[in-house]
Scaffold this motif. Structure first.
Motif, mmCIF file in Angstrom:
data_model
loop_
_atom_site.group_PDB
_atom_site.id
_atom_site.type_symbol
_atom_site.label_atom_id
_atom_site.label_comp_id
_atom_site.label_asym_id
_atom_site.label_seq_id
_atom_site.Cartn_x
_atom_site.Cartn_y
_atom_site.Cartn_z
ATOM 1 N N GLY A 184 32.213 21.254 28.473
ATOM 2 C CA GLY A 184 31.763 20.767 27.176
ATOM 3 C C GLY A 184 31.212 19.350 27.220
ATOM 4 N N ARG A 185 30.933 18.847 28.439
ATOM 5 C CA ARG A 185 30.410 17.479 28.540
ATOM 6 C C ARG A 185 29.023 17.403 27.916
ATOM 7 N N SER A 186 28.698 16.234 27.374
ATOM 8 C CA SER A 186 27.448 16.083 26.643
ATOM 9 C C SER A 186 26.330 15.653 27.580
ATOM 10 N N GLU A 187 25.116 15.725 27.072
ATOM 11 C CA GLU A 187 23.959 15.229 27.812
ATOM 12 C C GLU A 187 24.172 13.772 28.212
ATOM 13 N N ASP A 188 24.744 12.976 27.308
ATOM 14 C CA ASP A 188 24.961 11.555 27.614
ATOM 15 C C ASP A 188 25.902 11.374 28.790
ATOM 16 N N HIS A 189 26.923 12.206 28.864
ATOM 17 C CA HIS A 189 27.847 12.091 29.996
ATOM 18 C C HIS A 189 27.072 12.228 31.309
ATOM 19 N N TYR A 190 26.249 13.259 31.391
ATOM 20 C CA TYR A 190 25.530 13.509 32.648
ATOM 21 C C TYR A 190 24.487 12.427 32.931
ATOM 22 N N ALA A 191 23.820 11.950 31.883
ATOM 23 C CA ALA A 191 22.758 10.962 32.103
ATOM 24 C C ALA A 191 23.326 9.588 32.443
ATOM 25 N N TYR A 192 24.395 9.206 31.770
ATOM 26 C CA TYR A 192 24.870 7.826 31.879
ATOM 27 C C TYR A 192 26.052 7.625 32.816
ATOM 28 N N PHE A 193 26.838 8.648 33.030
ATOM 29 C CA PHE A 193 28.105 8.410 33.733
ATOM 30 C C PHE A 193 28.250 9.186 35.035
ATOM 31 N N ARG A 194 27.131 9.547 35.616
ATOM 32 C CA ARG A 194 27.196 10.088 36.975
ATOM 33 C C ARG A 194 26.659 9.038 37.948
ATOM 34 N N THR A 231 18.876 16.788 51.199
ATOM 35 C CA THR A 231 17.794 16.090 50.499
ATOM 36 C C THR A 231 18.241 15.847 49.053
ATOM 37 N N GLY A 232 17.266 15.622 48.176
ATOM 38 C CA GLY A 232 17.581 15.289 46.783
ATOM 39 C C GLY A 232 18.495 16.299 46.098
ATOM 40 N N ARG A 233 18.231 17.582 46.297
ATOM 41 C CA ARG A 233 19.030 18.634 45.666
ATOM 42 C C ARG A 233 20.510 18.585 46.086
ATOM 43 N N HIS A 234 20.780 17.977 47.256
ATOM 44 C CA HIS A 234 22.163 17.855 47.721
ATOM 45 C C HIS A 234 22.786 16.541 47.270
ATOM 46 N N GLY A 235 22.021 15.684 46.602
ATOM 47 C CA GLY A 235 22.549 14.390 46.182
ATOM 48 C C GLY A 235 22.183 13.257 47.126
ATOM 49 N N LEU A 236 21.283 13.545 48.047
ATOM 50 C CA LEU A 236 20.840 12.492 48.966
ATOM 51 C C LEU A 236 19.485 11.958 48.467
ATOM 52 N N GLU A 253 24.903 7.921 41.742
ATOM 53 C CA GLU A 253 23.681 8.325 42.438
ATOM 54 C C GLU A 253 23.821 9.667 43.181
ATOM 55 N N HIS A 254 24.909 9.814 43.948
ATOM 56 C CA HIS A 254 25.037 11.024 44.768
ATOM 57 C C HIS A 254 25.279 12.275 43.930
ATOM 58 N N GLU A 255 25.574 12.097 42.651
ATOM 59 C CA GLU A 255 25.786 13.260 41.782
ATOM 60 C C GLU A 255 24.483 13.730 41.133
ATOM 61 N N PHE A 256 23.422 12.934 41.251
ATOM 62 C CA PHE A 256 22.124 13.370 40.736
ATOM 63 C C PHE A 256 21.514 14.361 41.714
ATOM 64 N N ARG A 257 20.857 15.402 41.167
ATOM 65 C CA ARG A 257 20.406 16.517 41.999
ATOM 66 C C ARG A 257 18.887 16.677 41.997
#
Lengths: 303, 165
Positions: A113-123, A274-279, A125-129
């Protein structure tokens, strides 16, 4: 944009508070002030669709759009002409809208149930895909046109196939996005042709731009295991299948602009990651500092 | 569909105008998909025009305010993503109002995958001021994502065109 109307009778001494109180959303100052973009949408998972994997996939597609939108926003007040300023801002807004829907979908799909803001603001670098293509800074206008053509052609081919995806929410998001992306691709193609077939200087810059982006293109067609697994379930698209359409579109635009397909070697990953793995490239850190700084300095703050 | 074909809650919702194109109601724009009312509770379904349309929140708030003011205690505004909104859903009245406001209404939406037009397509957009059929695109995007900016060579005025989507 504002969801809220100032009321002269409430808290006249504090305009921000009055604005925030009008619709009970005190965090409006940080963002859109608007509620869930999937408000009222049936987000039930279809049978056999693994929620965690679907969430991962939505983050991949959402992060591509979010980071690309951020780079495009950097053109605000920097575009060569007012018309392009407005075009780039609108393209960025479309991508940001797609990102919001996809990140919100991720939060429903993984059950948190996490919000869009959680994913955009509180992840971190390595969690970005996102793919690394979207991270690279744009060095001139030819660079922007080349980026939009490569990214737009790839994403349009990808989301076009997702309109038949087995998750109806993802299919609906894709159904809207393809209409937007076809305008983005058209805009980019127009500029690539104009600059490539333009003056000596514009042509030189266009060729240089394509050469700079080319090393990031190969990665777009190598699926992460989660994508490939979901593709076998009819929920995702294996990006390897997009290459033919991408190459055809690119060849037609480049030949109209008297340009050739670049042939530089792909930028390397690390042990296949690569990027999809968080690198990511070092550029992502700078983007996230700017994107997340305010929200992290004042989490859940009200103004 | 006219407001009379629906219940009283629809009639109220149908008066709410679009925040970015205030000459049109949400019904004329075609984003008001359904209004269901049971006793004093209403569920309104709307479809976004664009993924990032910043006016969605304002629409929700305006619908809620209008229905509450009309006496409905509980108002829920739902988003319907599928099928995606198309300019084909703009009513005839809506098209007339757009033209009267100086905004060229959209032609039929594209139904096929876009073949990249690398040469300028022939103009199909009439000048909303003088009716000149042959106008020129200045920019594919204008003040909002849903509009393009064009120029009329006859009356020499710029105008906006709600583009087909």
């Amino acid at each position: 944009m504002s969801t809220h109307r100032a009321s002269s009778t409430t808290n006249a001494g504090n305009a921000y508070q009055a604005l925030a109180e009008a619709h009970d959303d005190a965090r409006w100052a940080f963002g859109t002030g608007f509620d869930d973009p999937l408000s009222g949408v049936d987000t039930t998972l279809p049978d056999d669709v693994p929620g965690g994997k679907l969430a991962e996939y939505c983050l991949m597609l959402g992060d591509d759009a979010l980071i690309a939108a951020h780079r495009l926003q950097e053109w605000c007040t920097n575009a060569p002409e007012l018309e392009d300023e407005v075009a780039i801002a609108n393209i960025s807004l479309d991508l940001l809208g797609q990102a919001r829907l996809l990140l919100a979908r991720a939060g429903r799909a993984d059950g948190t149930g996490r919000s869009e803001d959680h994913y955009a603001y509180f992840r971190d670098e390595h969690e970005f895909r996102n793919v690394r293509l979207v991270e690279r800074p744009h060095t001139d206008f030819a660079d922007l046109a080349a980026f939009l053509l490569l990214f737009g052609s790839w994403r349009l081919a990808l989301l076009g196939r997702l309109t038949g995806a087995r998750d109806p929410v993802l299919a609906a998001i894709a159904g809207k996005a393809v209409k937007e992306l076809s305008y983005h691709r058209e805009y980019a193609a127009g500029w690539v042709v104009r600059l490539g077939d333009g003056t000596e200087l514009s042509r030189r810059r266009m060729i240089a731009a394509l050469d700079r982006w080319w090393p990031f293109v190969d990665e777009l067609f190598h699926g992460h295991p989660a994508e490939i697994q979901l593709a076998t379930l009819g929920v995702a698209v294996d990006p390897a299948y997009l290459r033919g359409e991408f190459d055809t579109v690119l060849a037609s635009v480049l030949s109209a602009g008297r340009l050739s397909v670049p042939d530089g070697a792909p930028v390397a990953g690390v042990a296949g990651r690569t990027g999809r793995h968080g690198l990511h490239t070092e550029a992502l850190g700078g983007i996230l500092t700017e994107l997340q700084g305010l929200a992290r300095a004042h989490p859940e703050a009200t103004w | 569909m006219s407001a009379e074909d629906h219940g009283p809650a629809y009639a109220v919702a149908a008066t709410v105008t679009d925040p970015e194109l205030p000459v049109l109601t949400l019904a004329e724009l075609g984003i008001l998909r359904e209004v269901r009312d049971v006793d004093d509770a209403v569920v309104v379904s709307i479809t976004p025009t664009y993924s990032g349309c910043p006016a969605m929140a304002q629409m929700r708030a305006d619908l809620t305010d209008a229905l509450r003011a009309a006496g409905y205690a509980t108002v829920e505004v739902r988003t319907v993503l599928h099928p995606p909104w198309t300019t084909d859903w703009i009513s005839e009245t809506g098209r007339r109002k757009l033209a009267a406001a100086g905004i060229a209404p959209p032609g039929p939406a594209r139904t096929e995958a876009v073949v990249l037009p690398l040469a300028a397509p022939p103009s199909r957009v009439r000048c909303p001021r003088c009716g000149c059929p042959d106008t020129v695109e200045i920019s594919r995007f204008s003040g909002t994502a849903c509009k393009a900016l064009r120029r009329c060579p006859n009356c020499v005025e710029p105008f906006e065109h709600l583009k087909e989507i």
